[in-house]
Design a protein around this motif. Structure first.
Motif, mmCIF file in Angstrom:
data_model
loop_
_atom_site.group_PDB
_atom_site.id
_atom_site.type_symbol
_atom_site.label_atom_id
_atom_site.label_comp_id
_atom_site.label_asym_id
_atom_site.label_seq_id
_atom_site.Cartn_x
_atom_site.Cartn_y
_atom_site.Cartn_z
ATOM 1 N N THR A 77 -12.023 -1.445 -18.155
ATOM 2 C CA THR A 77 -10.938 -2.347 -17.316
ATOM 3 C C THR A 77 -10.765 -1.553 -15.800
ATOM 4 O O THR A 77 -10.449 -0.547 -15.855
ATOM 5 C CB THR A 77 -9.676 -2.206 -18.324
ATOM 6 O OG1 THR A 77 -9.869 -2.504 -19.509
ATOM 7 C CG2 THR A 77 -8.667 -3.037 -17.438
ATOM 8 N N ILE A 78 -10.607 -2.635 -14.995
ATOM 9 C CA ILE A 78 -10.579 -2.393 -13.514
ATOM 10 C C ILE A 78 -9.271 -3.092 -13.204
ATOM 11 O O ILE A 78 -9.350 -4.248 -13.168
ATOM 12 C CB ILE A 78 -11.404 -2.367 -12.640
ATOM 13 C CG1 ILE A 78 -12.545 -1.412 -13.232
ATOM 14 C CG2 ILE A 78 -11.171 -2.037 -11.408
ATOM 15 C CD1 ILE A 78 -13.750 -1.385 -12.255
ATOM 16 N N GLY A 79 -8.041 -2.549 -12.845
ATOM 17 C CA GLY A 79 -6.756 -3.236 -12.316
ATOM 18 C C GLY A 79 -6.599 -4.463 -13.460
ATOM 19 O O GLY A 79 -6.192 -5.540 -12.926
ATOM 20 N N GLY A 80 -6.560 -4.150 -14.625
ATOM 21 C CA GLY A 80 -6.185 -5.230 -15.615
ATOM 22 C C GLY A 80 -7.360 -6.237 -15.906
ATOM 23 O O GLY A 80 -7.229 -7.148 -16.726
ATOM 24 N N THR B 143 -5.634 -6.135 -7.731
ATOM 25 C CA THR B 143 -5.873 -5.156 -6.778
ATOM 26 C C THR B 143 -5.419 -3.800 -7.118
ATOM 27 O O THR B 143 -4.982 -3.393 -7.796
ATOM 28 C CB THR B 143 -4.574 -5.405 -5.491
ATOM 29 O OG1 THR B 143 -4.469 -6.716 -5.367
ATOM 30 C CG2 THR B 143 -4.720 -4.422 -4.478
ATOM 31 N N VAL B 144 -6.776 -3.041 -6.594
ATOM 32 C CA VAL B 144 -6.556 -1.551 -7.010
ATOM 33 C C VAL B 144 -6.565 -0.748 -5.804
ATOM 34 O O VAL B 144 -7.266 -1.041 -5.038
ATOM 35 C CB VAL B 144 -7.856 -1.197 -7.983
ATOM 36 C CG1 VAL B 144 -7.986 0.388 -8.054
ATOM 37 C CG2 VAL B 144 -8.006 -1.949 -8.715
ATOM 38 N N LYS B 145 -5.297 0.013 -5.524
ATOM 39 C CA LYS B 145 -5.393 0.745 -4.303
ATOM 40 C C LYS B 145 -5.879 2.149 -4.423
ATOM 41 O O LYS B 145 -5.969 2.848 -5.646
ATOM 42 C CB LYS B 145 -4.078 0.816 -3.994
ATOM 43 C CG LYS B 145 -3.274 -0.434 -4.015
ATOM 44 C CD LYS B 145 -1.922 -0.360 -3.235
ATOM 45 C CE LYS B 145 -1.223 -1.715 -2.801
ATOM 46 N NZ LYS B 145 -0.398 -1.778 -2.037
ATOM 47 N N SER B 146 -6.264 2.770 -3.350
ATOM 48 C CA SER B 146 -6.941 4.075 -3.268
ATOM 49 C C SER B 146 -5.926 4.930 -2.315
ATOM 50 O O SER B 146 -5.836 4.635 -1.222
ATOM 51 C CB SER B 146 -8.148 4.366 -3.056
ATOM 52 O OG SER B 146 -8.603 3.731 -1.935
ATOM 53 N N THR B 147 -5.820 6.227 -2.600
ATOM 54 C CA THR B 147 -4.964 7.011 -1.629
ATOM 55 C C THR B 147 -5.856 8.196 -1.438
ATOM 56 O O THR B 147 -6.337 9.157 -2.183
ATOM 57 C CB THR B 147 -3.701 7.515 -2.307
ATOM 58 O OG1 THR B 147 -3.103 6.368 -2.785
ATOM 59 C CG2 THR B 147 -2.866 8.036 -1.059
ATOM 60 N N GLY C 142 -5.771 2.426 1.137
ATOM 61 C CA GLY C 142 -6.563 1.242 0.971
ATOM 62 C C GLY C 142 -6.488 0.513 -0.042
ATOM 63 O O GLY C 142 -5.863 1.012 -0.962
ATOM 64 N N SER C 143 -7.282 -0.493 -0.059
ATOM 65 C CA SER C 143 -7.444 -1.333 -1.365
ATOM 66 C C SER C 143 -8.802 -1.860 -1.490
ATOM 67 O O SER C 143 -9.276 -2.440 -0.656
ATOM 68 C CB SER C 143 -6.231 -2.195 -1.517
ATOM 69 O OG SER C 143 -6.259 -3.191 -0.804
ATOM 70 N N TYR C 144 -9.021 -2.062 -2.760
ATOM 71 C CA TYR C 144 -10.077 -3.204 -3.312
ATOM 72 C C TYR C 144 -9.392 -4.238 -4.015
ATOM 73 O O TYR C 144 -8.441 -3.825 -4.723
ATOM 74 C CB TYR C 144 -11.163 -2.666 -4.281
ATOM 75 C CG TYR C 144 -12.028 -1.626 -3.429
ATOM 76 C CD1 TYR C 144 -12.893 -2.114 -2.816
ATOM 77 C CD2 TYR C 144 -12.081 -0.328 -3.615
ATOM 78 C CE1 TYR C 144 -13.934 -1.185 -2.061
ATOM 79 C CE2 TYR C 144 -12.907 0.820 -3.069
ATOM 80 C CZ TYR C 144 -13.885 0.101 -2.206
ATOM 81 O OH TYR C 144 -14.619 0.943 -1.568
ATOM 82 N N GLY C 145 -9.811 -5.490 -3.488
ATOM 83 C CA GLY C 145 -9.108 -6.651 -4.398
ATOM 84 C C GLY C 145 -10.404 -7.308 -5.288
ATOM 85 O O GLY C 145 -11.389 -7.325 -4.778
ATOM 86 N N PHE C 146 -10.054 -7.761 -6.433
ATOM 87 C CA PHE C 146 -10.960 -8.473 -7.423
ATOM 88 C C PHE C 146 -10.489 -9.806 -7.688
ATOM 89 O O PHE C 146 -9.401 -10.112 -8.227
ATOM 90 C CB PHE C 146 -10.884 -7.664 -8.373
ATOM 91 C CG PHE C 146 -11.360 -6.245 -8.436
ATOM 92 C CD1 PHE C 146 -12.943 -6.125 -8.556
ATOM 93 C CD2 PHE C 146 -10.768 -5.233 -8.037
ATOM 94 C CE1 PHE C 146 -13.435 -4.670 -8.275
ATOM 95 C CE2 PHE C 146 -11.228 -4.032 -7.877
ATOM 96 C CZ PHE C 146 -12.566 -3.736 -7.964
ATOM 97 N N GLY C 147 -11.267 -10.705 -7.314
ATOM 98 C CA GLY C 147 -11.146 -12.145 -7.588
ATOM 99 C C GLY C 147 -10.263 -12.926 -6.835
ATOM 100 O O GLY C 147 -10.119 -14.339 -6.823
#
Ligand SMILES: *[C@@H]1O[C@H](CO)[C@@H](O)[C@H](O)[C@H]1NC(C)=O
Ligand SMILES: *[C@@H]1O[C@H](CO)[C@@H](O)[C@H](O)[C@H]1NC(C)=O
Ligand SMILES: *[C@@H]1O[C@H](CO)[C@@H](O)[C@H](O)[C@H]1NC(C)=O
Length: 409
Positions: free
Chosen positions: A172-175, A81-85, A244-249
């Motif tokens: 790399t994005i969010g690991g 999960t990568v969050k943005s503010t 908010g956030s973007y989630g991957f996988g």
């Protein structure tokens, strides 16, 4: 004027340029959070073929699918999960931190489902075109490698553009890591990018077919990372003036309520194109009609066919089409109605406050609408104004689909 963007790749669709409000600037910045386990990806021929089928939206032959399933290559891998503010009060766009190279150079990239190029400001960017962005330096990365003979050039729906050459490097994005991701280095960018110094480039998450590399296309980060993900999807939980956030996988069930309704995606133009089941204006009744459009995180507004847009502004007192601003405007004192769109039997209500984009100029009492015309492309664009009202799943499986659910508030 509120900053706006439409980072929809528009090869061969020059006419779109006129249809999209032009001013753009600003951008929100992200902070990261996440976890992840990341076993190495083992390459093999049938798997590559299987992925090729997936890439072109073709169902792989049964035997191949069985082989790949048996082989365990698809047994699963990772999620993040990568969050943005937001850092300002205008949700022009959402950026996430992306690590490029060894050691990592962290760039803030605008995640854009309407295009398929990962490009960055770089040490190769013309100095006049740089306005304070962070510059990716391939010479400082021990894992960078130039793709000899490769170049790229792109034009977006808001009239902006960029071009340059290409390296591969570790991204790399969010690991989640792709070891040889094509990273497109900007040599020239149009002025709107120069002015947007809270974004260091774009992370295209559209389909590979619209990648603008030459002499042949290069795969997107999502295309390359799919084999590492627990499920071949990413999710968007964008918020109005908030984190908010973007989630991957994976699908984080704490982010939505009720079931997720999936619609088919037509990716023949490289976009996440789907069909909405209709709309309602304010408290008016729901109109069942097929509205085909692109789910585009890189476009700020909601762009719809003329009949719907006119019906909407008929409910806004004092509204009119402004040639100066290329869009519908209204007195800031007017009340705008909420707008509801359908996904199958589900309904998503965009609140009125998302639909007033603020004064057209600092100090003006004329405001710009969050719903605008999509005159040129025979399709609508469900940009951030619409996406913010839902939890959205971009499912890149063999037959791509898009899922919509209500946000958990
Ligand atoms: C899922 O979302 C919840 C609520 O935002 C958050 O606390 C949790 O960390 C998320 N899970 C993952 C794995 O990101
Ligand atoms: C970033 O952009 C803002 C607004 O355009 C500008 O005032 C500022 O000087 C820029 N920063 C740098 C380091 O160029
Ligand atoms: C929408 O399209 C579907 C599939 O083509 C069709 O069955 C349906 O009747 C259409 N609905 C409306 C309201 O036009």
């Amino acid at each position: 004027m509120a900053p706006l963007a439409s980072f929809l790749a528009v090869a061969g669709l020059a006419s779109l340029v006129a249809a999209v409000p032009s001013p753009k600037v600003g951008i929100t910045v992200g902070t990261t959070v996440h976890q992840v386990r990341n076993p190495d990806y083992v390459s093999n021929g049938p798997l590559a073929l299987y992925k090729t089928y997936l890439k072109y939206g073709v169902n792989p032959p049964e035997n191949l699918r069985k082989y790949v399933e048996r082989s365990g290559f698809l047994t699963k891998r990772s999620e993040a999960t990568v969050k943005s503010t937001p850092t300002n009060n205008v949700d022009d766009a959402y950026t996430i931190p992306v690590s490029i190279g060894t050691p990592p150079q962290v760039m803030q990239l605008n995640l854009d489902t309407g295009s398929a190029d990962l490009w960055v400001f770089s040490t190769e960017t013309e100095s006049d075109d740089v306005g304070g962005q962070k510059l990716y330096n391939p010479s400082s990365s021990s894992t960078s490698k130039k793709m000899a003979g490769y170049t790229w050039t792109i034009s977006y729906g808001d009239g902006s553009s960029a071009d340059g050459d290409i390296y591969t490097d570790k991204v790399t994005i969010g690991g989640i890591t792709v070891s040889k991701q094509a990273v497109e280095l900007a040599q020239d960018v149009s002025s709107s990018f120069t002015l947007q110094n809270t974004s260091d480039g774009i992370l295209g998450m559209g389909f590979d077919s619209i990648n603008m590399a030459s002499p042949s296309t290069v795969q997107t980060f999502f295309g390359n990372a799919q084999s590492k993900l627990n499920s071949p999807l990413f999710t968007a939980d964008l918020k109005f003036h908030a984190v908010g956030s973007y989630g991957f996988g994976f699908i984080n069930s704490s982010l939505h309520t009720g079931s997720i309704v999936y619609e088919d995606v037509d990716n023949s133009n490289g976009w996440w194109s789907w069909t909405s089941s209709g709309y309602a204006i304010g408290s008016g009744s729901f109109v069942s009609t097929n509205v085909t459009g692109i789910a585009d995180t890189g476009t700020t507004l909601l762009l719809l066919p003329v009949d719907i847009v006119e019906a909407y502004y008929n409910k806004v007192s004092g509204s009119s089409y402004s040639n100066t601003y290329d869009g519908f405007t209204f007195p800031c004192s007017s009340t705008v109605p909420p707008f509801t769109f359908g996904v199958g039997k589900l309904r998503f209500k965009i609140p009125a406050n998302y639909l007033n984009y603020g004064a057209v100029e600092t100090g003006s009492s004329t405001c710009f609408g969050g719903i605008q015309l999509n005159l040129a492309v025979g399709t609508s664009i469900f940009g951030d104004v619409a996406l913010k009202s839902a939890f959205v799943v971009f499912n890149g499986a063999s037959k791509p689909t898009i899922g919509w659910a209500n946000k958990k508030l």
